[in-house]
Design an enzyme around this catalytic site. Structure first.
Site, short mmCIF file in Angstrom:
data_model
loop_
_atom_site.label_atom_id
_atom_site.label_comp_id
_atom_site.label_asym_id
_atom_site.label_seq_id
_atom_site.Cartn_x
_atom_site.Cartn_y
_atom_site.Cartn_z
N GLU A 100 1.65 -1.02 -4.51
CA GLU A 100 0.97 0.59 -5.01
C GLU A 100 2.18 2.17 -5.38
O GLU A 100 1.68 2.66 -4.38
CB GLU A 100 0.11 1.17 -4.64
N ASP A 132 1.29 -1.07 0.13
CA ASP A 132 0.14 -0.10 -0.02
C ASP A 132 0.70 1.56 -0.13
O ASP A 132 1.94 1.24 0.45
CB ASP A 132 -0.80 -0.13 0.72
O1 TEU Z 1 -4.85 4.24 -1.52
C1 TEU Z 1 -3.95 5.06 -1.47
C2 TEU Z 1 -3.81 6.07 -2.83
O2 TEU Z 1 -2.69 6.62 -3.19
C3 TEU Z 1 -5.26 6.73 -2.29
O3 TEU Z 1 -5.84 7.34 -1.83
C4 TEU Z 1 -5.38 7.66 -4.09
O4 TEU Z 1 -4.64 8.57 -3.35
C5 TEU Z 1 -6.66 8.27 -4.33
O5 TEU Z 1 -7.04 6.98 -3.78
C6 TEU Z 1 -6.78 8.60 -5.26
O6 TEU Z 1 -7.59 7.98 -6.23
C7 TEU Z 1 -3.82 3.08 -0.42
C8 TEU Z 1 -5.88 2.35 -0.68
O7 TEU Z 1 -5.61 1.71 -2.15
C9 TEU Z 1 -6.85 2.70 -0.11
O8 TEU Z 1 -8.13 1.99 0.22
C10 TEU Z 1 -6.35 3.31 1.20
O9 TEU Z 1 -7.21 4.44 1.48
C11 TEU Z 1 -5.07 4.00 1.07
O10 TEU Z 1 -3.90 3.60 0.54
C12 TEU Z 1 -4.54 4.62 2.93
O11 TEU Z 1 -4.35 2.97 3.36
#
Ligand code: TEU
Length: 532
Positions: free
Chosen positions: A268, A202
């Site tokens: 990610e 993540d």
């Molecule tokens: O997402 C991180 C992230 O970069 C997203 O929040 C993105 O900025 C946003 O969705 C824009 O489209 C990850 C996870 O996939 C997300 O579900 C979590 O909320 C987040 O990290 C925090 O852990």
């Protein structure tokens, strides 16, 4: 030669958002046992790698992305034994399982954070990022959270602020602290020993921050005044708290641990520029594959799609993971217009991704061309903090499995999120499995075709074919993939030799020899095989 390829090369990934995949105990929330029961379905669909979103103990402020114990399963989803069963049965069916590691932040209920707040002199204080207030008593700098509002919250009993790039209930871990690195070495080993095949990591670009805690520059011409919290983040260039130069050091360390278990690390890495992903892979010494999120941003425009995909492969070779959709962004069908048109375009786009070097990832529901559920709720913390103006609930609605059962076969209880007013029998998996002309059958045919055309999985880098700007087409060895994003049929001239159309998004598997060119219908795609 074939034996020396890593197991993920040529594989197709599938994201399971566990809360919304399959409930088996009637509490309206998906669970491990639900995943286990659907494993034969997934194997038959033709996916090879399952990424399961966080299933660890969590108070759920960000639906599992706020972990309070990195070494257990949340009772909401089951037990460690349930997970073991999922992994063992997935392996029996020839699939691998990635867990979702959340190293950037823990839950505020994690024992580390509890200890850090209870004892500012103790060893856990430095597991998190603490700073004194600015001279005016406010936050130490201008950093804002992804979800809006300051990235700092004052802990009144100790008079210091702690940093959180997401919710205040998600304090950022301090990755400059060697102890934190050692903790995670052990967490990785714990899951690898249990048979987990790797991790989706993540916010993998986010783990380190500037140690001088300098303000981020504000983007020119933007006014924060009157903004909803959710868009504040976009007003800054996050040069001091995202994508810092030393972040890949952490993955080089993990890469050595993963190698002991033949495990995979998918990051990610939410930076859209293809050039900036290279150092996260570092020639195979760090992450094995970063997600390339530009894939989710390209609009339905031939030139834009070709440029996005072309840049990705030209710069990153076969290392990228290509998301069709995700639990954070609109479903592909939604992004490309919704309804039948959106579904058709999503399948055409998937056809391109299936032909590229690297790993295509479907998100649950993509196989039936699902668009976002039309819902009027605020479960997602982004929606809660932004008066519902933005948010991710619509993309997280439960999978509609079957038209005949209550709860669309997802649950016998009340689903934690509604399905959406736009769901009916035709948007269920069972109905589409019964209809040989459905999106589901075409998606499955495409996934199975890829296993037969070795050049789509292991072939040379794509050679982009010339044609009208609406067309995106490339050759990879003995295969050609071509898509038409325009409004009228378009021809693509084929490389020398004879060619046969073996897949057409209008009809699924086919066997149609063509001459020197192939005609592609608007919003459709084809795959051809060299036949001499
Ligand atoms: O997402 C991180 C992230 O970069 C997203 O929040 C993105 O900025 C946003 O969705 C824009 O489209 C990850 C996870 O996939 C997300 O579900 C979590 O909320 C987040 O990290 C925090 O852990």
């Amino acid at each position: 030669m074939a034996d020396r390829r890593p197991w993920w090369q040529g594989a197709v990934g599938y994201e399971i958002y566990i809360r919304s995949f399959q409930d088996t105990d009637g509490d309206g929330v998906g669970d491990m046992e639900g995943i286990r029961r659907r494993l034969p379905y997934l194997a038959d669909l033709g996916v090879n790698i399952l990424w399961i979103t966080p299933c660890f103990p969590s108070p759920g402020f960000d639906h599992g992305y706020d972990v309070s114990d990195y070494r257990d399963i949340d009772p909401l989803f089951g037990t460690l034994d349930d997970l073991d069963r999922v992994v063992a049965e997935a392996h029996d069916l020839g699939m691998k399982v990635l867990a979702d590691l959340v190293p950037n932040h823990s839950s505020h209920e994690h024992p580390w954070f509890r200890a850090a707040t209870a004892d500012p002199e103790g060893p856990y204080r430095d597991y998190y990022v603490w700073r004194d207030p600015a001279p005016d008593g406010g936050p130490p700098n201008n950093w804002v959270s992804h979800f809006g509002g300051p990235a700092w919250t004052l802990h009144e009993p100790t008079g210091q602020y702690y940093m959180h790039l997401f919710l205040p209930e998600q304090p950022d871990l301090n990755w400059h602290n060697e102890k934190v690195r050692e903790e995670f070495d052990e967490i990785l080993r714990f899951w690898f020993e249990r048979g987990i095949d790797g991790f989706r990591i993540d916010v993998a670009h986010s783990l380190l921050e500037d140690q001088e805690f300098r303000d981020n520059p504000k983007r020119e011409g933007d006014a924060l005044h009157g903004e909803i919290p959710g868009t504040q983040f976009d007003h800054f260039d996050h040069v001091h708290n995202l994508d810092q130069p030393e972040v890949p050091d952490i993955y080089r360390r993990w890469n050595r641990i993963a190698a002991e278990y033949d495990a995979m690390l998918v990051g990610e890495v939410y930076v859209l520029e293809a050039e900036r992903l290279v150092r996260y892979v570092d020639g195979g010494r760090a992450l094995h594959s970063p997600f390339y999120f530009a894939t989710l941003k390209a609009r339905w425009d031939g030139r834009e799609i070709r440029e996005t995909l072309g840049k990705g492969t030209a710069i990153n070779g076969d290392t990228l993971s290509w998301p069709l959709s995700s639990h954070d962004d609109p479903h592909a069908a939604e992004r490309f217009g919704g309804g039948e048109v959106g579904a058709r375009r999503a399948l055409a786009y998937l056809t391109l991704l299936m032909g590229l070097p690297g790993l295509p990832f479907l998100y649950q529901g993509d196989e039936i061309g699902l668009d976002n559920g039309r819902v009027d709720v605020k479960e997602d913390p982004i929606a809660v903090r932004n008066e519902g103006a933005v948010g991710r609930d619509g993309v997280r609605t439960p999978v509609p499995w079957s038209p005949d059962e209550p709860g669309f076969g997802f649950t016998t209880g009340e689903p934690w999120l509604p399905f959406g007013s736009n769901r009916d029998a035709s948007t269920t998996i069972a109905a589409q499995m019964d209809d040989p002309t459905s999106q589901w059958h075409r998606t499955r045919a495409l996934l199975h075709l890829r296993r037969e055309l070795d050049d789509l999985r292991f072939g040379p880098m794509p050679i982009w074919l010339e044609g009208h700007a609406d067309v995106v087409a490339f050759a990879r060895g003995d295969a050609v993939v071509a898509m038409n994003a325009g409004k009228v049929p378009r021809e693509v001239a084929l490389p020398a030799g004879s060619w046969t159309v073996v897949f057409d998004t209008r009809e699924g598997r086919t066997d149609r020899p063509v001459d020197t060119e192939v005609t592609i219908a608007p919003d459709h795609a084809v795959v051809l095989r060299h036949t001499g």
